[in-house]
Design an enzyme around this catalytic site. Sequence first.
Site, short mmCIF file in Angstrom:
data_model
loop_
_atom_site.label_atom_id
_atom_site.label_comp_id
_atom_site.label_asym_id
_atom_site.label_seq_id
_atom_site.Cartn_x
_atom_site.Cartn_y
_atom_site.Cartn_z
N GLY A 160 -0.05 -2.74 3.18
CA GLY A 160 -0.07 -1.52 2.65
C GLY A 160 -1.06 -1.46 1.61
CB SER A 168 -1.42 1.38 -2.97
OG SER A 168 -1.50 0.62 -4.17
N GLY A 169 -4.65 0.77 -3.08
CA GLY A 169 -5.90 0.87 -3.95
C GLY A 169 -5.48 0.67 -5.40
N GLY A 170 -4.50 -0.14 -5.50
CA GLY A 170 -3.99 -0.75 -6.89
C GLY A 170 -4.14 -2.44 -6.77
CB VAL A 171 -4.24 -4.77 -9.51
CG1 VAL A 171 -3.07 -4.32 -10.45
CG2 VAL A 171 -4.66 -6.25 -9.88
CB CYS A 184 8.53 6.65 -0.68
SG CYS A 184 7.07 6.15 0.15
N GLY A 200 2.98 -4.68 -2.20
CA GLY A 200 2.55 -5.39 -3.72
C GLY A 200 3.85 -4.98 -4.57
CB CYS A 204 6.12 6.64 -3.51
SG CYS A 204 5.76 6.09 -1.95
#
Length: 395
Positions: free
Chosen positions: A7, A9-12, A100, A124, A200
């Site tokens: 998944g 998420s566009g995060g680190v 979520c 993550g 979330c």
Amino acid sequence: MKRVVVGLSGGVDSSVAAYLLQEQGYEVIGLFMKNWHDDSVTISNECPWLEDSNDALLVAEKLGIPFQTVDLSEQYKERIVDYMFNEYEQGRTPNPDVLCNREIKFDVFMKIALSLGADYVATGHYCRKGTIEKDGNEVYQLLAGVDGNKDQSYFLCQLSQEQLGKALFPIGELTKPQVREIAAKMDLVTAEKKDSQGLCFIGKVRLPEFLQQQLQPKEGLIYEIDAAQDTYNLDKPVFDSVKEQLAFEAKNIDYKPEMGKVVGKHQGAHYYTIGQRKGLNVGGTKEPLFIIATDVASNAIYTGQGHTHPGLFRKALFIQGNEVHWVREDLTLKDGETMEVMVRIRYRQPLQKATLHMFDNGMYIAFEEPQSAITEGQFAAWYIDDELIGSGVIS
């Protein structure tokens, strides 16, 4: 090669999770979940989903893995948003992140991943998965992340054995600084990206305004209850049983307007939560006011001065029988049984010593020390050492 859907998420955190799985020899696919359409309630310049999906795509391209976006906004609205409205309307405070994970990431999303031939779904999250053998069966453990400061096991407290069996948490052994270091070394676009706040996968949502769209404002009164109020100094009754005593200790005080004085007005009791300090707009008190109770039926808010006000504390809480969830089903308590555990009643709260008491109608958690701001609708999660073994909705 085992196939894993990450998944992204566009995060680190999820970016590094994808990279680590690739390094471990998995075939990795990146999926971005779009859970939200209504941009009018997101603070658009603070991580709207568009920017996030773009970052996720750039990470996938950098790692050379297939990538696609899945639109789960319909299921998200149905299972998370509608549930939240309903809870707030009844004066409870839901935890959308826990839901979520249970309803979207490790259910709807997981089913999509499995339909793509995946063996596992990875996220993550800062937590770890263990496997032990018990009576010839494999049993999965949900373990705290190594980074005590970031441990997110609490958010996964509602997962089942089946969901855990198919889950991977590649960054659980790392600390946040180590994760950022790997991202920087790999030159990932998310390396310096700030952690997202808010719901979330939706980005930052202005919760009160978001709720107001659905829940009509309704002016009501704010009462202040004095710490010396008689209700805090009543003699304890004599109890016939442990269950009776626990029920007494877990019970909310039934506040009435005549117990306090009017100190202000509010726009609707359903917008507020126990322990809240900000947003009351009442001045002139020696110490800040904290919400000690809300009553949506009479639309009243009760407050007390200071964070040591006796109205904030309780010694026990109750979880309805159908809301008691065991991650470790093999440790399930039977009627009349007890267990010594460590408990937290909100994310990042230090673990508290407590005893679980199981009865036919549900479970009481009795704390060694009285707890501040036990909030209906939130999750209590119980641990043995660094393993989260169960959880339930506070009643």
